[in-house]
Design an enzyme around this catalytic site. Structure first.
Site, short mmCIF file in Angstrom:
data_model
loop_
_atom_site.label_atom_id
_atom_site.label_comp_id
_atom_site.label_asym_id
_atom_site.label_seq_id
_atom_site.Cartn_x
_atom_site.Cartn_y
_atom_site.Cartn_z
N HIS A 166 -3.67 -4.12 1.60
CA HIS A 166 -5.07 -3.73 1.38
C HIS A 166 -5.78 -3.23 2.63
O HIS A 166 -6.47 -2.22 2.57
CB HIS A 166 -5.86 -4.87 0.73
CG HIS A 166 -7.24 -4.49 0.29
ND1 HIS A 166 -7.48 -3.42 -0.55
CD2 HIS A 166 -8.47 -5.03 0.55
CE1 HIS A 166 -8.81 -3.33 -0.77
NE2 HIS A 166 -9.41 -4.29 -0.12
N ASN A 204 -5.97 -3.48 -5.96
CA ASN A 204 -7.14 -2.92 -6.63
C ASN A 204 -6.84 -1.54 -7.23
O ASN A 204 -7.36 -1.19 -8.30
CB ASN A 204 -8.34 -2.84 -5.68
CG ASN A 204 -8.05 -2.11 -4.38
OD1 ASN A 204 -7.22 -2.55 -3.60
ND2 ASN A 204 -8.71 -1.00 -4.16
N HIS A 205 -5.98 -0.75 -6.58
CA HIS A 205 -5.68 0.59 -7.09
C HIS A 205 -4.80 0.57 -8.34
O HIS A 205 -4.60 1.61 -8.96
CB HIS A 205 -5.06 1.46 -6.00
CG HIS A 205 -6.08 1.95 -5.02
ND1 HIS A 205 -6.95 2.98 -5.31
CD2 HIS A 205 -6.39 1.54 -3.78
CE1 HIS A 205 -7.74 3.19 -4.27
NE2 HIS A 205 -7.43 2.33 -3.33
N ASP A 237 -1.03 -2.01 -4.52
CA ASP A 237 -1.55 -0.63 -4.37
C ASP A 237 -0.40 0.38 -4.36
O ASP A 237 -0.22 1.12 -3.39
CB ASP A 237 -2.43 -0.46 -3.13
CG ASP A 237 -3.89 -0.78 -3.39
OD1 ASP A 237 -4.21 -1.24 -4.51
OD2 ASP A 237 -4.72 -0.57 -2.50
N ASP A 287 0.82 -1.22 0.00
CA ASP A 287 0.00 0.00 0.00
C ASP A 287 0.85 1.27 0.00
O ASP A 287 0.66 2.17 0.82
CB ASP A 287 -0.97 -0.03 1.18
CG ASP A 287 -1.99 -1.14 1.04
OD1 ASP A 287 -2.98 -0.94 0.32
OD2 ASP A 287 -1.77 -2.24 1.60
N ARG A 328 -14.49 29.91 6.71
CA ARG A 328 -14.95 29.15 7.88
C ARG A 328 -16.18 29.78 8.54
O ARG A 328 -17.08 29.08 9.00
CB ARG A 328 -13.78 29.09 8.87
CG ARG A 328 -14.02 28.25 10.08
CD ARG A 328 -12.81 28.40 11.02
NE ARG A 328 -13.02 27.66 12.25
CZ ARG A 328 -12.47 26.49 12.52
NH1 ARG A 328 -11.65 25.94 11.66
NH2 ARG A 328 -12.72 25.89 13.66
N HIS A 388 0.87 3.70 -2.22
CA HIS A 388 -0.04 4.83 -2.48
C HIS A 388 0.66 6.16 -2.76
O HIS A 388 0.35 7.20 -2.14
CB HIS A 388 -1.04 4.98 -1.33
CG HIS A 388 -2.12 3.93 -1.35
ND1 HIS A 388 -2.96 3.74 -2.43
CD2 HIS A 388 -2.48 3.00 -0.44
CE1 HIS A 388 -3.80 2.74 -2.17
NE2 HIS A 388 -3.51 2.26 -0.98
N HIS A 397 -3.06 -9.03 -2.08
CA HIS A 397 -3.70 -7.74 -1.79
C HIS A 397 -5.16 -8.04 -1.47
O HIS A 397 -6.04 -7.85 -2.29
CB HIS A 397 -3.56 -6.78 -2.97
CG HIS A 397 -3.94 -5.39 -2.59
ND1 HIS A 397 -3.07 -4.52 -1.96
CD2 HIS A 397 -5.11 -4.74 -2.68
CE1 HIS A 397 -3.69 -3.39 -1.71
NE2 HIS A 397 -4.95 -3.49 -2.13
N ARG A 426 -19.46 26.90 7.76
CA ARG A 426 -19.97 26.09 8.88
C ARG A 426 -21.32 26.59 9.38
O ARG A 426 -21.85 26.08 10.38
CB ARG A 426 -18.96 26.11 10.03
CG ARG A 426 -17.65 25.46 9.66
CD ARG A 426 -16.71 25.33 10.83
NE ARG A 426 -15.44 24.75 10.39
CZ ARG A 426 -14.64 24.03 11.15
NH1 ARG A 426 -14.97 23.78 12.41
NH2 ARG A 426 -13.52 23.52 10.68
N ARG A 472 -11.64 23.89 3.90
CA ARG A 472 -10.69 24.70 4.67
C ARG A 472 -10.36 26.05 4.05
O ARG A 472 -9.60 26.82 4.64
CB ARG A 472 -9.38 23.92 4.87
CG ARG A 472 -9.57 22.52 5.34
CD ARG A 472 -10.26 22.41 6.67
NE ARG A 472 -9.46 22.93 7.76
CZ ARG A 472 -9.76 22.77 9.05
NH1 ARG A 472 -10.87 22.12 9.39
NH2 ARG A 472 -8.99 23.27 9.98
N ASP A 526 -6.90 1.97 -11.04
CA ASP A 526 -7.46 3.32 -10.93
C ASP A 526 -7.29 4.11 -12.22
O ASP A 526 -8.07 5.00 -12.52
CB ASP A 526 -6.79 4.10 -9.79
CG ASP A 526 -7.31 3.65 -8.43
OD1 ASP A 526 -8.26 2.85 -8.40
OD2 ASP A 526 -6.75 4.09 -7.42
N GLN A 585 -4.25 -2.13 5.19
CA GLN A 585 -3.40 -1.00 5.60
C GLN A 585 -3.25 -0.88 7.11
O GLN A 585 -3.49 0.16 7.70
CB GLN A 585 -3.92 0.32 4.98
CG GLN A 585 -3.86 0.26 3.46
CD GLN A 585 -4.21 1.56 2.77
OE1 GLN A 585 -4.85 1.57 1.73
NE2 GLN A 585 -3.78 2.69 3.33
#
Ligand SMILES: [Zn+2]
Length: 542
Positions: free
Chosen positions: A248, A118-119, A86, A43, A367, A45, A215, A371, A402, A122, A250
């Protein structure tokens, strides 16, 4: 020819070279015991570069791995370096370059094989084909088929010190519901345990040690919830595996007791791997935070694990004073690999400053407002989530928004200021009744709180925190119908006080980074007219 299902003769020839002679060593020949160290990650990533705190990254990983290899060789041992899949998706600088620095960097680390995650689906198939060309090691998966033929090498046999080590690859059959259908057209993911049940006896006859690089996820005691069966279920179903190098889920697979994982393992502390039906199961958390090290001795027919460690790669711990300090010794970055990766990091950062789209006004994420009331930016983000997942409606906690997006040109960097948390976008299919309950919980979020909801695809009437009415596509929600709701992984796990949805049987985490989803939407719909995203009367509160 044992490798009937392989896609090309060229690949088969290379693999046969790697496999060496095809006859197993005669048992009558006395062999010295083999010291074999398996190094493993999973993973990754997109984390080719260290984070802002100097944690992980391929250059420091290389230093650590080279050091262990030298130490093992000096003691007369051998090594194999494996990954649980991944490699793709998670960091913009990597995603924008199709994980080229990651695959090429892993090649320079000398990986021997990796499982297909799986990624790895992507990106479109052409990108995966390119990524396979970038590395000299095989991407292994025995259970992915197209037109009755395997899409990847199912296994490879490595020779070390006169012994034969078989490494088989397996990929979660959940992949089919986790990636865009276009990317896996005609591809089927058969049940990993079924493929393993066929292959393992065959590999046992050919090799001294049988490893599965998988995975599929580690679920303690096989308690997998809504997930497809993972490593524990497979080990229990298929005897004959010595080691499973997983990914997977993680997490660090560090056990407290039989079938009980330690949920609060601390970097640098000892780690006991899982063992099921004679197979050791290991996993090194994620992102290259650790390199796992399993020292085996193979003697005659016995494969014995003599020592296991999870070695942190410059991980830091936050002290009571809030300061971060290294969990273990500092690992210097390999200068050569750092120099190789630097241009990729620069190019990735440079791409963040490139204009990706434009808007004719400010998209409001201040903000003080986001909110308190629905804003055009809240609507835009939620629509981007619907667009990516095909959901009927979407909801995002305002605490996850943000910053505002400026009027005029918009860059990826601007988008990352709005959504800096690298959350992932999920989708869940709910009955109308379940959806009404969920929206009822959202209605209770008081203005001013991070849980205050920004939405798209739904109209809400709320009085004193009580949901009076909810409409999807202009129609009142029908308790009997099913609806697809998109949320992020933060709210799905109960963040900002939301009901948990990640344990719902129909919840799927797409793995797509939220900022990337917004970037893609802006790029496709620019120039944005902010009036199109005005929330209008989407939410009426009394
Ligand atoms: Zn995965």
């Amino acid at each position: 020819m044992r490798f009937k299902s392989w896609p090309s003769l060229a690949v088969a020839a290379v693999a046969l070279l790697a496999a060496g002679c095809t006859t197993p060593p005669a048992p009558s020949v006395a062999r010295a015991p083999l010291k074999l160290t398996i190094l493993h990650t999973n993973d990754h990533h997109g984390r080719f570069w260290p984070n802002a705190d100097g944690e992980y990254g391929l250059a420091a990983r290389k230093t650590l791995i080279d050091r262990v290899r030298a130490e093992v060789a000096a003691a007369g041992g051998h090594t194999l370096l494996l990954d649980g899949g991944d490699v793709n998706t998670g960091v913009p600088e990597s995603d924008l370059q199709d994980a080229e620095p990651d695959f090429k960097g892993m090649d320079r680390l000398g990986y021997d094989a990796m499982a297909v995650g799986n990624h790895e689906f992507d990106k479109p198939p052409a990108v995966l084909a390119k990524q396979r060309q970038w590395v000299g090691f095989p991407l292994l998966s025995a259970n992915i088929y197209r037109d009755g033929r395997r899409l990847f090498e199912p296994y490879r046999i490595f020779e070390r010190g006169g012994y034969r080590i078989a490494v088989m690859g397996l990929t979660t059959d959940d992949t089919a519901r986790m990636v865009l259908p276009d990317h896996i057209a005609g591809v089927t993911f058969r049940k990993p345990a079924d493929e393993a049940a066929q292959l393992v006896p065959q590999l046992r006859r050919q090799a001294d040690m049988v490893i599965a690089a998988t995975h599929m996820g580690h679920y303690p005691d096989g308690q997998r919830g809504v997930n497809a069966p993972g490593d524990v279920a497979m080990a229990r179903a298929v005897p004959g595996l010595d080691l499973i190098v997983g990914g997977h889920s993680q997490n660090p697979v560090c056990m407290l007791a039989e079938n009980r994982r330690n949920p609060s393992h601390v970097p640098g502390q000892p780690c006991a791997p899982d063992r099921q039906n004679g197979a050791w199961i290991v996993q090194a958390h994620e992102w290259g935070k650790y390199v796992g090290r399993a020292d085996f001795v193979i003697d005659g027919g016995r494969v014995e694990l003599v020592r296991y460690q999870l070695m942190p790669v410059n991980l830091k711990l936050r002290g009571a004073d809030g300061k971060k300090t290294l969990a273990t010794e500092a690992i210097a970055e390999d200068a050569g690999l750092r120099a190789f990766l630097q241009p990729f990091q620069q190019a990735g950062q440079g791409r963040l400053s490139v204009t990706i789209g434009a808007a004719d006004g400010v998209l409001d994420g201040d903000r003080a407002r986001v909110r308190q009331q629905p804003t055009n930016l809240g609507t835009l983000i939620a629509r981007a989530m619907m667009d990516r997942t095909g959901a009927d409606l979407a909801l995002i906690n305002s605490g996850g928004v943000r910053d505002s997006l400026p009027a005029g040109p918009i860059t990826y960097r601007d988008v990352l200021k709005v959504q800096p948390f690298a959350n992932t976008v999920g989708v869940v299919t709910l009955t109308g009744a379940e959806l009404l309950d969920y929206l009822g919980a959202a209605a209770k979020m008081t203005p001013g709180a991070g849980g205050f909801a920004q939405t798209a695809g739904v109209q809400l009437r709320i009085a004193a925190g009580r949901l009076l009415e909810a409409r999807v596509a202009g129609q009142p929600i029908d308790a009997q119908r099913r609806y697809r709701l998109s949320i992020n992984n933060f709210t799905a796990i109960g963040g900002d006080g939301y009901p948990k949805l990640n344990t719902h049987p129909n919840y799927v985490d797409s793995g797509f980074n939220d900022a990337e989803v917004l970037r893609a939407y802006i790029a496709r719909h620019s120039p944005l007219k902010v009036a199109d995203y005005a929330p209008g009367d989407a939410v009426q509160r009394r």
